[in-house]
Scaffold this active site. Structure first.
Site, mmCIF file in Angstrom:
data_model
loop_
_atom_site.group_PDB
_atom_site.id
_atom_site.type_symbol
_atom_site.label_atom_id
_atom_site.label_comp_id
_atom_site.label_asym_id
_atom_site.label_seq_id
_atom_site.Cartn_x
_atom_site.Cartn_y
_atom_site.Cartn_z
ATOM 1 C CB SER A 118 16.233 -15.961 -0.893
ATOM 2 O OG SER A 118 15.455 -17.263 -0.631
ATOM 3 C CD GLU A 235 13.876 -12.860 3.885
ATOM 4 O OE1 GLU A 235 12.406 -13.594 3.502
ATOM 5 O OE2 GLU A 235 14.800 -13.584 3.244
ATOM 6 C CG HIS A 303 10.769 -14.944 0.012
ATOM 7 N ND1 HIS A 303 11.834 -14.739 1.015
ATOM 8 C CD2 HIS A 303 11.306 -15.760 -0.943
ATOM 9 C CE1 HIS A 303 12.779 -15.469 0.667
ATOM 10 N NE2 HIS A 303 12.806 -16.138 -0.363
#
Length: 335
Positions: A118, A235, A303
């Site tokens: 992330s 992503e 996620h």
């Protein structure tokens, strides 16, 4: 890709010590839901000892700590000869604040496993660009607190950081997208329909990527790795949506060197993103840098859970058949 030779960090082994640091959000936020029992059990089973950075529990108005203290903990983790690996507590939004203050020479001189995902994408790709060191997009320290439906996350992590064997990635049997950290009892896994082939072809390349929105923060800085020859792994989280992902991907693929991208692997979107396969197909079709190159979507990173560990700066082979994700293969060859 980079002027720096690739540096592969030493593998983790039973008996090693892993340092946990908080370059984004604080451990204090995570401990509002204490899932450390399962974290501790899993690391003990691997024979790994966890230690923590001095400032991981500091908690300011941004649910973080000062830049000075976050940099100090990161530098201390790399410099400490007793530390074999480094895990991040969790992501957040402000890891890129550290970049002007990092001692990349120190990091390159003490290569070791560094894993998170992330917001940690900013640090991982900057380290690649500035040192050539392979880092790992994979579970945070906090991720290991998921009581149920955790595997194959742990298996993929161990394959990436404790072995040198090629990793033949396979789709998970099921996946979850829930606030598991707050409620470990009410969870419903979703059967995995498998990968989606968006464009056929074959490619090999050096892996660049992680969270797309975070990677794009590096554009125009010395911390952006070259895209020429890159196999992109991208992503985005629940805050993304169809138009946001389209705009961010377009921005990335208009950067210098993007015409040399070898292919694209897209992680699973969270349900809140509401990105459909049809929309994703159209987004890819509008990218001239992807023309004639393989694109695979719905892979287990991002996620949702489970979470693949892949090496930022490592290499992979991608083969995508026509129309059906079952005709695709993805193998991580250097990690």
């Amino acid at each position: 890709m980079s002027a720096h030779a690739t540096i592969v960090p030493p593998r983790l082994r039973s008996g090693d010590t892993v340092r946990v640091i908080a370059p984004a959000r604080s451990r204090a936020m995570i401990m509002e839901h204490d899932n450390t029992r399962w974290i501790d059990e899993r690391f003990a089973a691997m024979g790994l000892t966890l230690t923590f950075g001095e400032h991981v529990d500091e908690d300011d108005q941004f649910r973080s700590s000062s830049i000075e203290h976050r940099v100090a903990d990161l530098h201390a983790a790399f410099a400490d000869p007793s530390v074999a690996g480094i895990l991040t507590v969790i992501g957040g939004f402000n890891s890129n604040e550290l970049l002007p203050y990092l001692d990349f020479d120190l990091i390159a001189a003490h290569p070791k496993v560094f894993c998170g995902y992330s917001d940690i994408t900013a640090l991982q790709n900057a380290i690649l660009a500035r040192t050539g060191l392979i880092t790992y997009s994979g579970p945070h320290w906090s991720s290991w607190g998921m009581r149920d439906h955790f595997e194959p996350t742990g298996d993929w992590f161990r394959a990436a950081v404790t072995t040198e064997d090629p990793i033949a990635v396979e789709p998970s049997a099921a996946w979850t997208d829930d606030a598991w950290f707050a409620d470990q009892d009410t969870r419903t896994p979703v059967p995995n329909a498998g990968w989606r082939s968006l464009r056929p072809g074959r490619a090999s390349g050096r892996i660049v990527g992680g969270n797309l929105g975070t990677l794009n923060l590096l554009q125009g800085t010395p911390n952006m790795p070259s895209l020429d020859g890159a196999l992109l792994f991208l992503e985005d989280d629940f805050e993304s949506n169809t138009v946001g992902f389209a705009r961010d991907l377009t921005s990335l693929l208009q950067q210098p060197g993007a015409d040399g991208v070898a292919g694209l692997v897209i992680g699973r979107f969270q349900e809140a993103s509401a990105v459909s396969w049809e929309a994703l197909d159209e987004i890819v079709a509008r990218q001239p840098a992807l023309a004639g190159k393989p694109v695979l979507a719905g892979v287990d990173f991002g996620h949702t859970s489970p979470l693949l560990t892949f090496p930022v700066g490592g290499t992979a082979d991608l083969a995508v058949g026509q129309d059906d994700g079952k005709a695709a293969s993805l193998t991580i060859t250097r990690h």
